[in-house]
Design a protein around this motif. Structure first.
Motif, PDB file in Angstrom:
ATOM      1  N   THR A 106       0.826  -1.201   0.000  1.00 40.10           N
ATOM      2  CA  THR A 106       0.000   0.000   0.000  1.00 40.10           C
ATOM      3  C   THR A 106       0.862   1.253   0.000  1.00 40.10           C
ATOM      4  O   THR A 106       1.736   1.422   0.857  1.00 40.10           O
ATOM      5  CB  THR A 106      -0.928   0.030   1.232  1.00 40.10           C
ATOM      6  OG1 THR A 106      -1.718  -1.165   1.260  1.00 40.10           O
ATOM      7  CG2 THR A 106      -1.851   1.247   1.186  1.00 40.10           C
ATOM      8  N   ALA A 107       0.597   2.125  -0.961  1.00 39.75           N
ATOM      9  CA  ALA A 107       1.231   3.446  -1.006  1.00 39.75           C
ATOM     10  C   ALA A 107       0.255   4.452  -0.397  1.00 39.75           C
ATOM     11  O   ALA A 107      -0.920   4.493  -0.773  1.00 39.75           O
ATOM     12  CB  ALA A 107       1.566   3.830  -2.442  1.00 39.75           C
ATOM     13  N   LYS A 108       0.779   5.266   0.538  1.00 40.76           N
ATOM     14  CA  LYS A 108      -0.085   6.192   1.272  1.00 40.76           C
ATOM     15  C   LYS A 108       0.435   7.614   1.150  1.00 40.76           C
ATOM     16  O   LYS A 108       1.640   7.842   1.056  1.00 40.76           O
ATOM     17  CB  LYS A 108      -0.155   5.777   2.743  1.00 40.76           C
ATOM     18  CG  LYS A 108      -0.603   4.342   2.965  1.00 40.76           C
ATOM     19  CD  LYS A 108      -0.574   3.941   4.433  1.00 40.76           C
ATOM     20  CE  LYS A 108      -1.687   4.615   5.193  1.00 40.76           C
ATOM     21  NZ  LYS A 108      -1.732   4.150   6.607  1.00 40.76           N
ATOM     22  N   LYS A 109      -0.490   8.560   1.182  1.00 43.67           N
ATOM     23  CA  LYS A 109      -0.124   9.980   1.233  1.00 43.67           C
ATOM     24  C   LYS A 109      -0.011  10.356   2.708  1.00 43.67           C
ATOM     25  O   LYS A 109      -1.001  10.544   3.405  1.00 43.67           O
ATOM     26  CB  LYS A 109      -1.207  10.827   0.536  1.00 43.67           C
ATOM     27  CG  LYS A 109      -0.961  12.342   0.657  1.00 43.67           C
ATOM     28  CD  LYS A 109       0.244  12.757  -0.168  1.00 43.67           C
ATOM     29  CE  LYS A 109       0.465  14.280  -0.116  1.00 43.67           C
ATOM     30  NZ  LYS A 109       1.084  14.737   1.156  1.00 43.67           N
ATOM     31  N   GLU A 110       1.228  10.428   3.185  1.00 47.18           N
ATOM     32  CA  GLU A 110       1.487  10.760   4.574  1.00 47.18           C
ATOM     33  C   GLU A 110       2.950  11.124   4.727  1.00 47.18           C
ATOM     34  O   GLU A 110       3.789  10.713   3.927  1.00 47.18           O
ATOM     35  CB  GLU A 110       1.158   9.573   5.494  1.00 47.18           C
ATOM     36  CG  GLU A 110       2.012   8.344   5.251  1.00 47.18           C
ATOM     37  CD  GLU A 110       1.693   7.187   6.184  1.00 47.18           C
ATOM     38  OE1 GLU A 110       0.832   7.359   7.062  1.00 47.18           O
ATOM     39  OE2 GLU A 110       2.320   6.116   6.034  1.00 47.18           O
ATOM     40  N   SER A 111       3.260  11.892   5.736  1.00 47.09           N
ATOM     41  CA  SER A 111       4.652  12.208   6.020  1.00 47.09           C
ATOM     42  C   SER A 111       5.360  10.947   6.510  1.00 47.09           C
ATOM     43  O   SER A 111       4.911  10.302   7.466  1.00 47.09           O
ATOM     44  CB  SER A 111       4.735  13.313   7.079  1.00 47.09           C
ATOM     45  OG  SER A 111       6.078  13.597   7.393  1.00 47.09           O
ATOM     46  N   SER A 112       6.439  10.583   5.845  1.00 47.12           N
ATOM     47  CA  SER A 112       7.166   9.356   6.190  1.00 47.12           C
ATOM     48  C   SER A 112       8.641   9.602   5.947  1.00 47.12           C
ATOM     49  O   SER A 112       9.055   9.869   4.809  1.00 47.12           O
ATOM     50  CB  SER A 112       6.670   8.188   5.336  1.00 47.12           C
ATOM     51  OG  SER A 112       7.360   6.987   5.651  1.00 47.12           O
ATOM     52  N   GLY A 113       9.434   9.534   7.005  1.00 51.92           N
ATOM     53  CA  GLY A 113      10.824   9.912   6.880  1.00 51.92           C
ATOM     54  C   GLY A 113      10.876  11.371   6.459  1.00 51.92           C
ATOM     55  O   GLY A 113      10.239  12.233   7.038  1.00 51.92           O
ATOM     56  N   SER A 114      11.609  11.642   5.386  1.00 53.69           N
ATOM     57  CA  SER A 114      11.659  13.006   4.865  1.00 53.69           C
ATOM     58  C   SER A 114      10.771  13.170   3.638  1.00 53.69           C
ATOM     59  O   SER A 114      10.848  14.191   2.945  1.00 53.69           O
ATOM     60  CB  SER A 114      13.107  13.361   4.491  1.00 53.69           C
ATOM     61  OG  SER A 114      13.590  12.467   3.486  1.00 53.69           O
ATOM     62  N   MET A 115       9.927  12.147   3.362  1.00 58.22           N
ATOM     63  CA  MET A 115       9.115  12.156   2.145  1.00 58.22           C
ATOM     64  C   MET A 115       7.638  12.370   2.474  1.00 58.22           C
ATOM     65  O   MET A 115       7.209  12.238   3.627  1.00 58.22           O
ATOM     66  CB  MET A 115       9.298  10.839   1.387  1.00 58.22           C
ATOM     67  CG  MET A 115      10.758  10.438   1.158  1.00 58.22           C
ATOM     68  SD  MET A 115      11.748  11.681   0.272  1.00 58.22           S
ATOM     69  CE  MET A 115      11.230  11.353  -1.408  1.00 58.22           C
TER      70      MET A 115
END
Length: 292
Positions: A106-115
């Motif tokens: 699953t690809a999600k729109k969320e802040s993850s690491g620096s991305m």
């Protein structure tokens, strides 16, 4: 890096003439220079290799939770992965999970690491590394601008050097802005996309994001052949030259991932309203080539 070997053909002479030839060559003469011939391609023979009928390695995803650690590992991070991709790859169950008989990435729109997006990239490196054979994956793909799912293979040992010298086999690639056009591609130093020489085929398959389809590679010493839903769509024959054309004589491993954006996946932008997006995998099966 290995250097292209050249065969030096010398005609044998009597000692005085040979000495004269040697002196002429050293002084920069033309006619006395050794005759250098390029290497001849090694003739390749298709032995019509078969594959075992029972999978040597498989994951049917008949369990729940994280992907089986005996079979899968993760590539982690948000470095752009050489393609300016926008996701951070994690080992979170929110991005890679098994349930209801399938693996879901699953690809999600969320802040993850620096991305600004998260996803997963599963690999069989050092758990299932193979030289030749058949790999088949049954999958349903994500959709929408910015999605870039892939089922592909990379060299485990990089014997000929970093990408693309040691090769890449893309069993399936799909970009969401070009819905239902599915690609099979191989890359090597002589044939890769940055110099527009890649070996590639594209097939329109209606409903790749609404139904499961099979994506397969048959890999032998003679050729790499690609199949979508059992139909051959790709063939690249070993030319018998050097590793620059055919680095596919070393062991490779499998990768499953959903990238977000990137040079290809994001060529027409990213539609943030589509997320989360997922690739569902019903099974992964490897069948050993029967040597002959």
């Amino acid at each position: 890096m290995p250097l292209l070997k050249k065969t030096v053909m010398l005609t044998f002479f009597t000692a005085p003439i040979a000495l004269l030839l040697s002196l002429t060559s050293c002084s920069g003469g033309g006619e006395g220079d050794p005759i250098i011939t390029p290497p001849k391609p090694v003739e390749q023979v298709d032995k019509n290799w078969k594959f075992e009928s029972t999978a040597t390695w498989s994951d049917e995803f008949d369990y729940d939770g994280l992907p089986a650690t005996a079979k899968w590992d993760y590539d982690l991070g948000g470095s752009g992965w050489g393609n300016n991709e926008k996701q951070n790859y994690t080992n979170s169950i929110a991005n890679g999970s098994v349930g209801n008989g399938m693996l879901t990435i699953t690809a999600k729109k969320e802040s993850s690491g620096s991305m600004a997006y998260s996803s997963a990239r599963l690999v069989t490196r050092n758990k299932m590394d193979v030289l030749y054979g058949r790999i088949e994956v049954k999958a349903k793909l994500p959709s929408g601008k910015g999605t870039w799912p892939a089922i592909w293979m990379l060299p485990t040992d990089r014997a000929y050097g970093d990408w693309p010298k040691s090769g890449e086999i893309d069993i399936m690639e799909h970009v969401g802005y070009d819905q239902d056009n599915v690609h099979f591609t191989t890359h090597s130093e002589a044939y890769y996309f940055k110099i527009n020489t890649q070996k590639s085929s594209t097939k329109k398959i209606a409903g790749v994001s609404t139904a499961f389809h099979t994506y397969r590679v048959d890999w032998t010493p003679y050729a790499i052949r690609g199949y979508f839903d059992g139909e051959k769509v790709f063939e690249f024959v070993n030319e018998g030259k050097t590793y620059k054309e055919w680095p596919f004589d070393k062991r490779f491993h499998l990768l499953l991932n959903v990238a977000v954006g990137g040079d290809w996946g994001g060529a027409q932008g990213i539609d943030d309203t589509i997320f989360p997006q997922k690739m569902e995998i019903d099974y992964v099966r490897y069948f050993k080539m029967i040597d002959q």
